[in-house]
Design an enzyme around this catalytic site. Structure first.
Site, short mmCIF file in Angstrom:
data_model
loop_
_atom_site.label_atom_id
_atom_site.label_comp_id
_atom_site.label_asym_id
_atom_site.label_seq_id
_atom_site.Cartn_x
_atom_site.Cartn_y
_atom_site.Cartn_z
CB SER A 120 -0.92 0.01 1.23
OG SER A 120 -0.17 -0.16 2.40
CG HIS A 141 -3.63 -1.36 -2.57
ND1 HIS A 141 -4.16 -0.13 -2.31
CD2 HIS A 141 -3.25 -1.86 -1.37
CE1 HIS A 141 -4.10 0.11 -1.01
NE2 HIS A 141 -3.56 -0.92 -0.42
#
Ligand code: 3HC
Length: 295
Positions: A120, A141
């Site tokens: 992230s 993600h």
């Protein structure tokens, strides 16, 4: 180019176990690699609990749960991921650790295998460059809790080939997720907007604009957010948020990404949020109470 059938997941923590679960649920034969049997047990228990809860709620047939679990295998050996078509990494946010795994896998996997990182905060380009397959490297993600949140940011870095990007988008869809295309800038799309909002909530608290409870209520009841910013900060993790903010601040050098002093103090004090039992709220009580931070 062959179809993606076999998936490998590196890491079986909160994110890795969720990713492994949805991959197996979607029909992919999935192998998860963790560093120790102890971490494997923790991840297995988390997945079994989530699936059992879904069965108890009538969202999932018990036969589907059993079939999902049958498609999941666990290992401590990176070598067991050699035959995977897609490898998704969800280990600790440590570039050296990640790149050591990528380098090892680069020598083991087929040239067609796509490498994807769930980072992230780290740069996809910095991982892609550690391999000889920078064109077959993307970011995938996911959002916490992975089995529930529909979004996946598919991150294309400067070296990702259009074909790899397309395959990754299609793969995310086949997991039952909604992919969006993001560039390899720190924070991608969602954290780029979410993190300054969370940091701002802390700043407003520092300025005495409102209480933890009232700011949370304001955003839930006034704007329909599922969680207020302090509940969400505890959910994401105070340490994780601090870490992401630091990286974003280093990338952009803009004050809005700078972690506020209170966040840093809480991180240092071990008030890491829900997983630690205490953050802005104290989870020792049911319902949780607001932590006295001496504000
Ligand atoms: N794991 C798996 N499933 C979970 C879960 C978990 N940890 N927590 C809740 N769920 C499931 C429940 O079983 C339930 O499933 P169902 O709808 O199929 O019955 C569903 O989620 C709703 O749960 P609840 O009714 O118990 O609770 P809520 O309605 O309050 O929903 C929530 C919980 C889904 C977490 C909701 O509050 C929410 O959407 N919060 C915001 C989450 C968010 O913003 N996530 C992104 C964080 S940022 C991030 O991940 C990026 C990273 O880089 C920092």
């Amino acid at each position: 180019m062959g179809e993606i059938k076999k998936v490998g997941v590196l890491g079986c923590g909160l994110m890795g176990s969720g990713i492994a679960q949805i991959a197996a649920q979607a029909g992919f034969e999935t192998i998860v690699r963790e560093v120790s049997d102890e971490f494997i047990e923790k991840g297995k228990t988390r997945i079994a609990k989530t699936l059992d809860r879904a069965v108890a709620k009538g969202k999932f047939e018990s036969a589907d749960r059993d079939a999902t679990l049958e498609r999941l295998r666990f290992t401590t050996s990176v070598k067991d991921l050699a035959d995977r078509h897609m490898v998704i990494e969800a280990v600790t946010e440590d570039l050296d650790m990640k790149n050591a795994l990528w380098k090892e896998l680069d020598g083991l996997c087929e040239p067609e295998t796509i490498f994807a990182s769930n980072t992230s905060s780290l740069t996809i380009a910095a991982m892609a460059a550690a391999t000889a397959r920078a064109d077959r490297f993307v970011g995938l993600h996911f959002f916490n809790p992975v089995p529930i949140m529909k979004l996946v940011e598919v991150v294309r870095t400067v070296t990702t080939s259009p074909k790899t990007f397309e395959r990754a988008m299609a793969f995310a869809k086949s997991l039952g997720k909604v992919p969006i295309a993001a560039k390899d800038n720190s924070g991608f799309i969602v954290n780029l907007l979410l993190v300054p909002y969370l940091l701002d909530a802390i700043r407003q608290l520092e300025h005495g604009i409102g209480s933890v409870e009232d700011i949370d209520k304001g955003m839930v009841l006034g704007t329909g957010h599922p969680m207020g910013p302090f509940t969400l900060l505890d959910f994401v993790g105070i340490d994780t948020t601090y870490y992401i903010a630091e990286i974003m601040f280093n990338e952009y050098r803009e004050a809005r990404y700078a972690p506020p002093p209170l966040l840093k103090r809480m991180m240092l004090a071990g008030l890491h949020g829900k997983k630690a039992g205490k953050g802005f709220y104290d989870y020792g009580a049911d319902p949780p109470t607001v932590t006295d931070l001496g504000l």
